[in-house]
Write a protein that holds these residues in place. Structure first.
Motif, short mmCIF file in Angstrom:
data_model
loop_
_atom_site.label_atom_id
_atom_site.label_comp_id
_atom_site.label_asym_id
_atom_site.label_seq_id
_atom_site.Cartn_x
_atom_site.Cartn_y
_atom_site.Cartn_z
N ASN A 179 -18.95 90.23 43.07
CA ASN A 179 -18.09 89.11 42.73
C ASN A 179 -16.70 89.67 42.37
N ASN A 220 -21.82 85.38 45.73
CA ASN A 220 -21.17 84.34 44.93
C ASN A 220 -22.00 83.06 44.80
N LYS A 221 -23.00 82.93 45.69
CA LYS A 221 -23.88 81.75 45.60
C LYS A 221 -24.90 81.94 44.49
N ASN A 222 -25.20 83.22 44.23
CA ASN A 222 -26.24 83.53 43.24
C ASN A 222 -25.67 84.32 42.08
N ASN A 256 -21.99 82.37 39.00
CA ASN A 256 -20.89 82.72 39.92
C ASN A 256 -20.39 81.50 40.68
N LYS A 257 -21.32 80.65 41.10
CA LYS A 257 -20.89 79.56 41.97
C LYS A 257 -19.94 78.58 41.28
N LYS A 285 -17.06 81.36 48.87
CA LYS A 285 -18.12 80.43 48.46
C LYS A 285 -19.41 80.65 49.23
#
Ligand code: A3P
Length: 345
Positions: free
Chosen positions: A112, A289-291, A300-301, A284
């Motif tokens: 991230n 970044n989803k998790n 993160n999202k 995104k």
């Protein structure tokens, strides 16, 4: 006295001095809650209690190098975006963004942006309560760091060294709306059912400057004034400018941090590739970044929402918008107006 003992004593002295100053103030001395998180006034800005030891440690212990690059911002002004851009620009020889190489090998796919560029007050000094000094010698040069601390409170060595600061500002209306949505994603806030009354209350606080690292105008003007007086020290960017003219702004940024794009790179679309790699859509969609979480209390999202200029109009009533927009008047009094945001209500 050993060095770490000496620095800890300095940190302690600074904390004591600050608490004496606070006692003499007429402003609220008690802690105030911002979305379930207590904060207190410290050196004229609102400091979250969770970083009460990290901030003075950063102030008293950090020694800037001339080669350092520091990203400064208020929360929710495009920090994550700028971290990804800065990292990608500075490291593009090491980690190519060219479509000819395997792009998935780029660290942006596995970390991230907040892991790639660490915040002083949240990450670098996070273990200071255990007397655990960060080892900054292993960070590749140029070292990239970030902070939300206002210019008036950054360590002296940042001001006196040749290190460079990149600031990103954003119009207050979208900044507030972004903040609002972000804070409602905190684990502690997920059960809150937000209402217009609650929003009004938070707008009132925001406009009085009572939010993490606020007041807004002091923060923005502090860095902006320094960028005017000392343009080789501070580069002032606008979120709206990055949205509107990304290529031009990336060239300014790369030049300022000492990694200008060559003619060959420009012809080879490197700038467009960086813009694409660091776009909201691209970040995104990345698994990293989803998790996962970048801080223990938020996922993160939550960092990637809409990224639109003017999104405030979907949430604020005209009177709420007027109240926040008055902050632009405060900025104008000091000669500042946004280049890319006209703020016509
Ligand atoms: P919105 O909430 O308006 O969508 P910060 O990184 O300082 O926390 O700022 C967060 C804001 O930047 C959010 O704005 C987020 O969606 C937006 N953002 C995050 N990554 C972005 C990107 N790559 N490009 C544009 N905006 C981005």
């Amino acid at each position: 006295m050993a060095t770490s003992e000496a620095t800890n004593t300095k940190t302690q002295e600074l904390l004591e001095e600050e608490s004496k100053k606070l006692e003499q103030l007429t402003l609220p001395k008690d802690q105030i809650m911002w979305f379930e998180y207590p904060m207190q006034l410290y050196q004229g800005f609102w400091r979250l209690n969770m970083i009460s030891e990290m901030v003075p440690a950063f102030q008293t212990q950090f020694q800037a190098l001339d080669t350092d690059i520091i990203l400064a911002s208020l929360p929710k002004t495009g920090t994550t975006w700028l971290k990804s851009l800065l990292f990608t620009i500075v490291n593009r020889k090491k980690f190519s963004v060219s479509v000819n190489t395997s792009i998935s090998q780029h660290p942006i796919h596995t970390q991230n942006p907040h892991e790639l560029v660490l915040h002083f007050e949240f990450e670098v000094y996070k273990n200071i309560h255990r007397n655990d000094q960060p080892d900054l010698t292993k960070i590749p040069i140029p070292r990239l760091f970030a902070t939300h601390i206002p210019y008036s409170s950054v360590p002296e060595s940042i001001k006196t060294s040749q290190c460079r600061i990149v600031y990103i500002g954003r119009n207050p209306l979208d900044n507030f709306i972004s903040f609002w949505h972000f804070c409602l994603q905190f684990d502690e806030c997920k059960s809150i059912k937000p209402s217009m009354e609650m929003m009004e209350e938070y707008i009132g606080m925001y406009c009085k400057g009572v939010f993490p690292f606020g007041p807004y105008e002091d923060h923005l003007l502090g860095y902006w004034k320094e960028s005017m007086q000392n343009p080789q020290k501070v580069l002032f960017l606008e979120y709206e400018g990055l949205k509107k003219e990304p290529k031009m702004q990336l060239k300014r940024l790369a030049e300022f941090v000492g990694f200008p794009f060559s003619e060959e790179e420009e012809k080879g679309n490197v700038i467009d590739e960086i813009i694409e790699l660091c776009s909201l859509k691209s970040l995104k969609e990345m698994e990293v970044n989803k998790n996962g979480k970048f801080y223990p209390w938020v996922e993160n999202k939550a960092l990637f929402r809409k990224g639109e200029v003017g999104d405030w109009a979907n949430y604020l009533t005209p009177s709420m918008a007027k109240q926040i927009d008055e902050m632009q008047e405060k900025l104008k009094k000091d000669g500042f107006s946004f280049t890319y945001y006209q703020g016509n209500l």
